[in-house]
Design a protein around this motif. Structure first.
Motif, mmCIF file in Angstrom:
data_model
loop_
_atom_site.group_PDB
_atom_site.id
_atom_site.type_symbol
_atom_site.label_atom_id
_atom_site.label_comp_id
_atom_site.label_asym_id
_atom_site.label_seq_id
_atom_site.Cartn_x
_atom_site.Cartn_y
_atom_site.Cartn_z
ATOM 1 N N ASN A 134 -2.791 -13.820 34.446
ATOM 2 C CA ASN A 134 -2.427 -12.849 33.431
ATOM 3 C C ASN A 134 -2.924 -13.303 32.069
ATOM 4 O O ASN A 134 -2.644 -14.403 31.621
ATOM 5 C CB ASN A 134 -0.920 -12.695 33.416
ATOM 6 C CG ASN A 134 -0.524 -11.374 32.826
ATOM 7 O OD1 ASN A 134 -1.268 -10.796 32.030
ATOM 8 N ND2 ASN A 134 0.629 -10.880 33.196
ATOM 9 N N ILE A 135 -3.665 -12.436 31.409
ATOM 10 C CA ILE A 135 -4.206 -12.829 30.121
ATOM 11 C C ILE A 135 -3.403 -12.217 28.985
ATOM 12 O O ILE A 135 -3.730 -12.383 27.832
ATOM 13 C CB ILE A 135 -5.684 -12.410 29.976
ATOM 14 C CG1 ILE A 135 -5.835 -10.910 30.181
ATOM 15 C CG2 ILE A 135 -6.544 -13.163 30.941
ATOM 16 C CD1 ILE A 135 -7.174 -10.403 29.721
ATOM 17 N N GLY A 136 -2.336 -11.500 29.343
ATOM 18 C CA GLY A 136 -1.562 -10.773 28.339
ATOM 19 C C GLY A 136 -1.156 -11.619 27.154
ATOM 20 O O GLY A 136 -1.398 -11.253 26.000
ATOM 21 N N PHE A 137 -0.569 -12.751 27.462
ATOM 22 C CA PHE A 137 -0.047 -13.569 26.379
ATOM 23 C C PHE A 137 -1.155 -14.013 25.433
ATOM 24 O O PHE A 137 -1.021 -13.940 24.217
ATOM 25 C CB PHE A 137 0.657 -14.792 26.952
ATOM 26 C CG PHE A 137 1.302 -15.629 25.899
ATOM 27 C CD1 PHE A 137 2.474 -15.216 25.306
ATOM 28 C CD2 PHE A 137 0.720 -16.811 25.485
ATOM 29 C CE1 PHE A 137 3.057 -15.969 24.319
ATOM 30 C CE2 PHE A 137 1.304 -17.571 24.497
ATOM 31 C CZ PHE A 137 2.476 -17.149 23.909
ATOM 32 N N GLN A 138 -2.229 -14.448 26.046
ATOM 33 C CA GLN A 138 -3.331 -14.932 25.223
ATOM 34 C C GLN A 138 -3.875 -13.832 24.316
ATOM 35 O O GLN A 138 -4.183 -14.068 23.152
ATOM 36 C CB GLN A 138 -4.419 -15.421 26.161
ATOM 37 C CG GLN A 138 -5.330 -16.416 25.508
ATOM 38 C CD GLN A 138 -6.575 -16.564 26.315
ATOM 39 O OE1 GLN A 138 -6.546 -16.386 27.530
ATOM 40 N NE2 GLN A 138 -7.668 -16.860 25.664
ATOM 41 N N ILE A 139 -3.962 -12.642 24.889
ATOM 42 C CA ILE A 139 -4.457 -11.514 24.105
ATOM 43 C C ILE A 139 -3.518 -11.227 22.944
ATOM 44 O O ILE A 139 -3.953 -11.041 21.807
ATOM 45 C CB ILE A 139 -4.569 -10.260 24.999
ATOM 46 C CG1 ILE A 139 -5.575 -10.464 26.119
ATOM 47 C CG2 ILE A 139 -4.912 -9.034 24.189
ATOM 48 C CD1 ILE A 139 -6.987 -10.509 25.678
ATOM 49 N N GLN A 140 -2.231 -11.231 23.254
ATOM 50 C CA GLN A 140 -1.276 -10.933 22.185
ATOM 51 C C GLN A 140 -1.356 -11.947 21.061
ATOM 52 O O GLN A 140 -1.197 -11.621 19.898
ATOM 53 C CB GLN A 140 0.146 -10.938 22.740
ATOM 54 C CG GLN A 140 0.472 -9.721 23.554
ATOM 55 C CD GLN A 140 1.635 -9.990 24.472
ATOM 56 O OE1 GLN A 140 2.568 -10.684 24.117
ATOM 57 N NE2 GLN A 140 1.567 -9.452 25.670
ATOM 58 N N GLU A 141 -1.607 -13.176 21.450
ATOM 59 C CA GLU A 141 -1.615 -14.207 20.423
ATOM 60 C C GLU A 141 -2.919 -14.239 19.638
ATOM 61 O O GLU A 141 -2.963 -14.709 18.519
ATOM 62 C CB GLU A 141 -1.346 -15.590 21.047
ATOM 63 C CG GLU A 141 0.069 -15.767 21.544
ATOM 64 C CD GLU A 141 1.112 -15.491 20.482
ATOM 65 O OE1 GLU A 141 0.831 -15.702 19.293
ATOM 66 O OE2 GLU A 141 2.209 -15.030 20.835
ATOM 67 N N SER A 142 -3.985 -13.776 20.271
ATOM 68 C CA SER A 142 -5.240 -13.881 19.533
ATOM 69 C C SER A 142 -5.552 -12.616 18.736
ATOM 70 O O SER A 142 -6.561 -12.554 18.058
ATOM 71 C CB SER A 142 -6.395 -14.263 20.456
ATOM 72 O OG SER A 142 -6.341 -13.517 21.625
ATOM 73 N N ALA A 143 -4.671 -11.623 18.801
ATOM 74 C CA ALA A 143 -4.885 -10.422 17.990
ATOM 75 C C ALA A 143 -4.721 -10.791 16.517
ATOM 76 O O ALA A 143 -3.732 -11.389 16.131
ATOM 77 C CB ALA A 143 -3.884 -9.340 18.367
#
Lengths: 123, 365, 280
Positions: free
Chosen positions: C80-89
């Protein structure tokens, strides 16, 4: 009627949704975090543990407090949790849009705007 | 020679793992699964293989919970095998988990950098990459503390040492950190299977070398393709390529100079398999840019990624033809992971009503 | 007398009759204009509602395709890449611009999406694995969001038009059912009052015209002169007051006019008295 100043600065979208919806929309590039002092995000991830008050608070923030948001996207099943708020929200700006989520297919019957459409046509 | 004493310590494990392998879903199972109309039907089809683990699911579960439950089974089985493993096999299985650990540590680094409550992140970590001291990492409040605890508390210390400083964690993109770690890990693993007295010169070393070399090449190719159009410089890119593999050293050198899809294709031409992958992918996507995509709606054309997965599965399947080797554990885990991905994919297609692409799973049995 | 019906509080004079007639005419013109505006808006409104209905249904499909491409990413990345995406926004690449469209004098805003150049928060995502799927997913989602933006424009137009149409219809109804009948009533009232006055006047004058026959001529002239003087004095006073306080227009206007009428009456009739006698 809405004045020019009311919406010319609205250049962002905001999203309240489950993890997958938010991830996807962020991938599209809507994510924005404001300058460090307060670092406000324009998205909220809702999971089973998020309580309704948090959702309401975010909805309030996106719709009334922030003046730079033009469209608020909200997952339909989350909108259901704060249905009274969504239904009573009638302002034109920002536009509130109910979107389907991965696990909850779209149900036109529940959409507050679509219901207004229906009512107007007496269906 | 290795067959003489292998079964003394590892015979039971090998038996168990081979048993697990036989429990993997076959092509016929997948065909049945693709006929399902709802997730509940799918659950029913999975009954024989996953019975207990799916029992607690609510009717029509979401695909992510389905994936979580199927992963649970893999984790449970892996833990059982790990608990019964001794000596160098135990060490080997630890190595297997390091890859997942890297992902978890990268997650924690991201969380710490953004001042998140890292405790929440523990739930998101991959269970296979779980290590006892992981909660300790969550105590760290700044990146320097985290860096020190990683060095002290985790088996990943050697991968950090020498290539990453705590400033790097702060400044570099987390993806670069992750890939640097992964490169070091692959090299170390490769070194381990080829130099450990219990494994050097045995089928384990042979099979594992093949798998790891493939993995190294795949990463090198992927990194190259994905770095086009990003701020990753060629020199930095080169640092992320593992220093072994079929492409090493000429292929990787050429990869490091490649500017586009065509350059990558030229670089890998020396290896037959990759060449054919690129030819197949090149036809599907056209030349130029990351043209190896099958396009948004391409259902027949396979992506490069798909072909790599297919190849990985072939190698893993091949590992089971050998006896007296630890590599079957690795191969089993990979096959099982692919199975979970397949199930998730099929479930996703059913849930999203996109049946036309449901056949994109990879089955080798 | 029509005083029982709903009417405006005016003095029944010729001037207010003129005013009322002008008002009625204005109301009728306004009514037809507003009616036309309302019709134009309603036409537009119906068109928009139909498009919303379609777009909402389409959206379900678009979002499904987008979710599937996200599933593809999960498949390729293997996690799941969700967390990473949320943090790199960091900074929004996909932004909105608002423009306006004029429909019968109502400014309808429309959203327009555009991509800012050069900030790509997720370029490195999936570097080792699945990067191509990530990029593809981004495109798919960007397309989906475009569709959503379009829908949002429609929806905003819907909300605004709904409001405007309500206001316009309220005005049309107000004019049609309140203002016009009331003005008509007022006109009727003024007319009837004026007629009444005419009749009274006529009767009075008849009496006046009979009088000289019974009195001597001198006495009559003196009386007329007297009356004239009194009337002129009153008129002067009224005119002065009128100049001083123009605000109370209707009231002020009414009084001098009546005085003027009264003054004009006898003088005219003095000349015409024979005729009148002939008639009666």
């Amino acid at each position: 009627m809405t004045s020019q100043a009311d919406y010319k600065d609205r250049q962002f979208l905001a999203v309240i949704g489950d993890e997958d919806s938010v991830t996807g929309l962020l991938l599209a590039g809507i994510g924005h975090v404001t300058a460090p002092p307060d670092s406000q995000k324009n998205f909220l991830v809702v999971d089973g543990k998020t309580d309704t008050a948090t959702i309401e608070e975010a909805f309030e923030r996106f719709t009334t407090e922030r003046k730079d948001i033009g469209i608020v996207l909200i997952n339909q099943h989350i909108a259901d949790r704060i249905r009274h708020r969504v239904d009573t929200y009638t302002a034109a700006f920002p536009a509130v849009l109910e979107i389907p989520s991965k696990d909850h297919p779209y149900d036109p019957e529940k959409d507050s705007v679509l219901r207004r459409v229906r009512r107007l046509f007496g269906e | 020679m290795e067959g003489l004493l292998f079964n003394v310590n590892n015979g039971y494990i090998e038996g168990i793992v081979r048993g697990y392998r036989n429990g993997l879903l076959t092509g016929a199972n997948y065909t049945n699964m693709t006929q399902c109309e709802t997730i509940d039907d799918l659950k029913l089809q999975l009954g024989p293989a996953y019975g207990d683990f799916l029992a607690s699911l609510p009717p029509n579960p979401s695909t992510s919970t389905l994936a979580a439950k199927t992963t649970d089974k893999l984790v449970a089985e892996f833990r059982y095998v790990r608990a019964n493993a001794v000596g160098s096999l135990a060490k080997f299985m630890d190595y297997l988990t390091y890859g997942y650990m890297i992902d978890n540590v990268a997650l924690l680094i991201t969380g710490t950098l953004h001042e998140r409550d890292t405790r929440e992140l523990l739930d998101r970590c991959h269970p296979l990459g779980w290590f006892e001291t992981m909660p300790v990492l969550c105590v760290a409040t700044n990146i320097e503390e985290l860096y020190n605890s990683v060095l002290i508390e985790t088996p990943l210390a050697p991968y950090f040492k020498g290539s990453l400083s705590h400033q790097d964690l702060d400044e570099l993109n987390i993806e670069i950190v992750r890939n640097t770690l992964y490169k070091n890990y692959l090299e170390d693993f490769y070194q381990f299977v080829n130099s450990h007295p219990d494994m050097a010169g045995t089928p384990t070393a042979e099979v594992m070398s093949e798998i790891l070399e493939f993995e190294a090449d795949r990463r090198a190719i992927n990194i190259t393709l994905n770095s086009f159009g990003t701020e990753l410089s060629k020199a930095d890119r080169k640092k992320l390529y593992p220093n072994f593999g079929l492409l090493y050293p000429e292929g990787t050198l050429m990869l490091s100079r490649a500017d586009d899809f065509e350059g990558v294709r030229l670089a890998v031409e020396g290896v037959g398999d990759y060449k054919s992958f690129f030819e197949a992918a090149g036809l599907g996507g056209g030349v130029g840019g990351p043209g190896n995509m099958a396009g948004g709606s391409g259902s027949d054309g396979k992506t490069l990624e798909d072909m790599f997965y297919q190849k990985e599965m072939e190698i893993s399947k091949g590992a089971f033809t050998r006896q007296f080797t630890f590599a079957i554990v690795y191969a089993w885990v990979k096959l099982r992971e692919q199975e979970i991905r397949n199930i998730t994919w099929i479930a996703e297609c059913i849930a999203q009503n996109q049946k036309e692409r449901i056949g994109n799973y990879i089955s080798v049995f | 007398m029509s005083g029982a019906a709903d009417r405006e509080a005016v003095f029944p004079t010729r001037q207010s009759l003129g005013l009322m007639k002008a008002k009625l005419k204005g109301a009728e013109t306004g009514h037809s204009l507003l009616k036309r505006k309302s019709e134009a808006l309603t036409k537009r409104f119906r068109e928009i509602t139909r498009r919303i209905d379609e777009a909402k249904r389409k959206m379900g499909r678009v979002m499904q395709i987008a979710s599937l491409s996200l599933a593809e990413v999960t498949y390729a990345v293997g996690g799941n890449i969700g967390f990473q995406i949320q943090e790199s926004a960091r900074s929004a690449r996909f932004r909105l611009r608002t423009k306006q469209e004029n429909v019968s004098g109502v400014l309808l805003p429309a959203f327009e999406s555009y991509l800012t150049e050069g900030n790509n928060d997720f370029a490195m995502t999936g570097l080792g694995k699945g990067g191509q799927q990530v990029q593809r997913c981004r495109e798919t989602y960007a397309r989906a969001v475009e569709a959503l933006v379009e829908l949002a424009s429609l929806q905003t137009a819907f909300v605004i038009l709904d409001e405007v149409i309500k206001v316009v219809n309220r005005r049309v109804n107000a004019i049609e059912h309140v203002i016009i009948p009331r003005t008509e009533n007022t006109i009727k009232y003024i007319n009837s009052e004026l007629d009444e006055l005419d009749r009274e006047e006529f009767y009075r004058l008849k009496k006046v015209s009979v009088y000289p026959w019974k009195l001597r001529h001198a006495a009559h002239t003196a009386q007329v002169a007297n009356k004239k003087q009194r009337d002129n004095a009153a008129m002067d006073a009224e005119m002065k007051a009128k100049r001083e306080a123009k605000a109370a227009l209707e009231l002020e206007n009414g009084a001098p006019e009546e005085v003027a009428d009264a003054t004009a009456g006898p003088t005219d009739l003095l000349a015409a008295e024979e005729d009148e006698d002939v008639i009666f």
